[in-house]
Design a protein around this motif. Sequence first.
Motif, mmCIF file in Angstrom:
data_model
loop_
_atom_site.group_PDB
_atom_site.id
_atom_site.type_symbol
_atom_site.label_atom_id
_atom_site.label_comp_id
_atom_site.label_asym_id
_atom_site.label_seq_id
_atom_site.Cartn_x
_atom_site.Cartn_y
_atom_site.Cartn_z
ATOM 1 N N SER A 210 0.838 -1.199 0.000
ATOM 2 C CA SER A 210 0.000 0.000 0.000
ATOM 3 C C SER A 210 0.875 1.253 0.000
ATOM 4 O O SER A 210 0.631 2.204 -0.748
ATOM 5 N N TRP A 211 1.908 1.261 0.835
ATOM 6 C CA TRP A 211 2.831 2.405 0.869
ATOM 7 C C TRP A 211 3.597 2.504 -0.443
ATOM 8 O O TRP A 211 3.719 3.579 -1.025
ATOM 9 N N ARG A 212 4.100 1.395 -0.935
ATOM 10 C CA ARG A 212 4.900 1.407 -2.163
ATOM 11 C C ARG A 212 4.099 1.934 -3.348
ATOM 12 O O ARG A 212 4.670 2.500 -4.274
ATOM 13 N N ASN A 213 2.776 1.758 -3.329
ATOM 14 C CA ASN A 213 1.920 2.223 -4.425
ATOM 15 C C ASN A 213 1.280 3.581 -4.154
ATOM 16 O O ASN A 213 0.467 4.045 -4.948
ATOM 17 N N SER A 214 1.649 4.221 -3.059
ATOM 18 C CA SER A 214 1.013 5.481 -2.663
ATOM 19 C C SER A 214 1.623 6.686 -3.381
ATOM 20 O O SER A 214 2.744 6.631 -3.893
ATOM 21 N N ASP A 215 0.882 7.782 -3.369
ATOM 22 C CA ASP A 215 1.389 9.033 -3.928
ATOM 23 C C ASP A 215 2.586 9.538 -3.124
ATOM 24 O O ASP A 215 3.521 10.106 -3.692
ATOM 25 N N GLY A 216 2.561 9.333 -1.797
ATOM 26 C CA GLY A 216 3.675 9.766 -0.950
ATOM 27 C C GLY A 216 4.973 9.076 -1.332
ATOM 28 O O GLY A 216 6.027 9.716 -1.406
ATOM 29 N N GLU A 217 4.917 7.779 -1.592
ATOM 30 C CA GLU A 217 6.121 7.047 -2.005
ATOM 31 C C GLU A 217 6.537 7.452 -3.416
ATOM 32 O O GLU A 217 7.734 7.562 -3.705
ATOM 33 N N LYS A 218 5.581 7.731 -4.276
ATOM 34 C CA LYS A 218 5.913 8.191 -5.629
ATOM 35 C C LYS A 218 6.674 9.519 -5.560
ATOM 36 O O LYS A 218 7.702 9.685 -6.225
ATOM 37 N N ARG A 219 6.191 10.448 -4.735
ATOM 38 C CA ARG A 219 6.875 11.746 -4.581
ATOM 39 C C ARG A 219 8.273 11.562 -3.984
ATOM 40 O O ARG A 219 9.230 12.223 -4.404
ATOM 41 N N ARG A 220 8.393 10.664 -3.020
ATOM 42 C CA ARG A 220 9.687 10.404 -2.384
ATOM 43 C C ARG A 220 10.682 9.848 -3.400
ATOM 44 O O ARG A 220 11.821 10.293 -3.482
ATOM 45 N N ARG A 221 10.252 8.914 -4.222
ATOM 46 C CA ARG A 221 11.132 8.344 -5.248
ATOM 47 C C ARG A 221 11.531 9.391 -6.299
ATOM 48 O O ARG A 221 12.663 9.400 -6.770
ATOM 49 N N GLU A 222 10.604 10.258 -6.641
ATOM 50 C CA GLU A 222 10.926 11.338 -7.587
ATOM 51 C C GLU A 222 11.966 12.283 -6.996
ATOM 52 O O GLU A 222 12.857 12.753 -7.704
ATOM 53 N N ALA A 223 11.860 12.556 -5.693
ATOM 54 C CA ALA A 223 12.825 13.439 -5.025
ATOM 55 C C ALA A 223 14.207 12.799 -4.935
ATOM 56 O O ALA A 223 15.229 13.490 -5.019
ATOM 57 N N MET A 224 14.257 11.472 -4.791
ATOM 58 C CA MET A 224 15.542 10.763 -4.702
ATOM 59 C C MET A 224 16.198 10.569 -6.065
ATOM 60 O O MET A 224 17.422 10.454 -6.157
ATOM 61 N N ALA A 225 15.419 10.504 -7.112
ATOM 62 C CA ALA A 225 15.888 10.117 -8.446
ATOM 63 C C ALA A 225 17.144 10.863 -8.923
ATOM 64 O O ALA A 225 18.034 10.238 -9.505
ATOM 65 N N PRO A 226 17.276 12.168 -8.697
ATOM 66 C CA PRO A 226 18.478 12.841 -9.203
ATOM 67 C C PRO A 226 19.786 12.345 -8.585
ATOM 68 O O PRO A 226 20.852 12.578 -9.134
ATOM 69 N N TYR A 227 19.728 11.661 -7.450
ATOM 70 C CA TYR A 227 20.929 11.222 -6.746
ATOM 71 C C TYR A 227 21.231 9.739 -6.940
ATOM 72 O O TYR A 227 22.327 9.286 -6.646
ATOM 73 N N VAL A 228 20.256 8.963 -7.419
ATOM 74 C CA VAL A 228 20.385 7.512 -7.479
ATOM 75 C C VAL A 228 21.011 7.065 -8.800
ATOM 76 O O VAL A 228 20.562 7.445 -9.879
ATOM 77 N N VAL A 229 22.034 6.208 -8.678
ATOM 78 C CA VAL A 229 22.691 5.621 -9.835
ATOM 79 C C VAL A 229 22.128 4.227 -10.108
ATOM 80 O O VAL A 229 21.921 3.848 -11.254
#
Length: 98
Positions: free
Chosen positions: A62-81
């Motif tokens: 439920s968390w992994r599919n939530s909007d909150g987790e989507k926003r968190r992953r988008e915020a991390m994306a510029p740093y993740v290799v």
Amino acid sequence: MEDYFVWVTTRRIKPGTLEEFERAWRPGSTPHGMRRAYAYWSEDGQEITGVSFWDSREACDSWRNSDGEKRRREAMAPYVVEEQEGFYRGGELTIPGR
């Protein structure tokens, strides 16, 4: 043995971005069904492993599919290799002599 539901993620991040990544990585609030969470960094600060314990697989999903987790992953994306993740079920091991 008590069963635990565990989500493990390991991310390699760009050099010199640990502080920014850590800010982006933390959720704004505790996700429903999450019992505990731990984070471990490599000595060079370029690999981070997160371990979170959940009430159930459904709570984690439920968390992994939530909007909150989507926003968190988008915020991390510029740093993740690179990123790896897995969901596990298990329990604490008894250590002899303790």
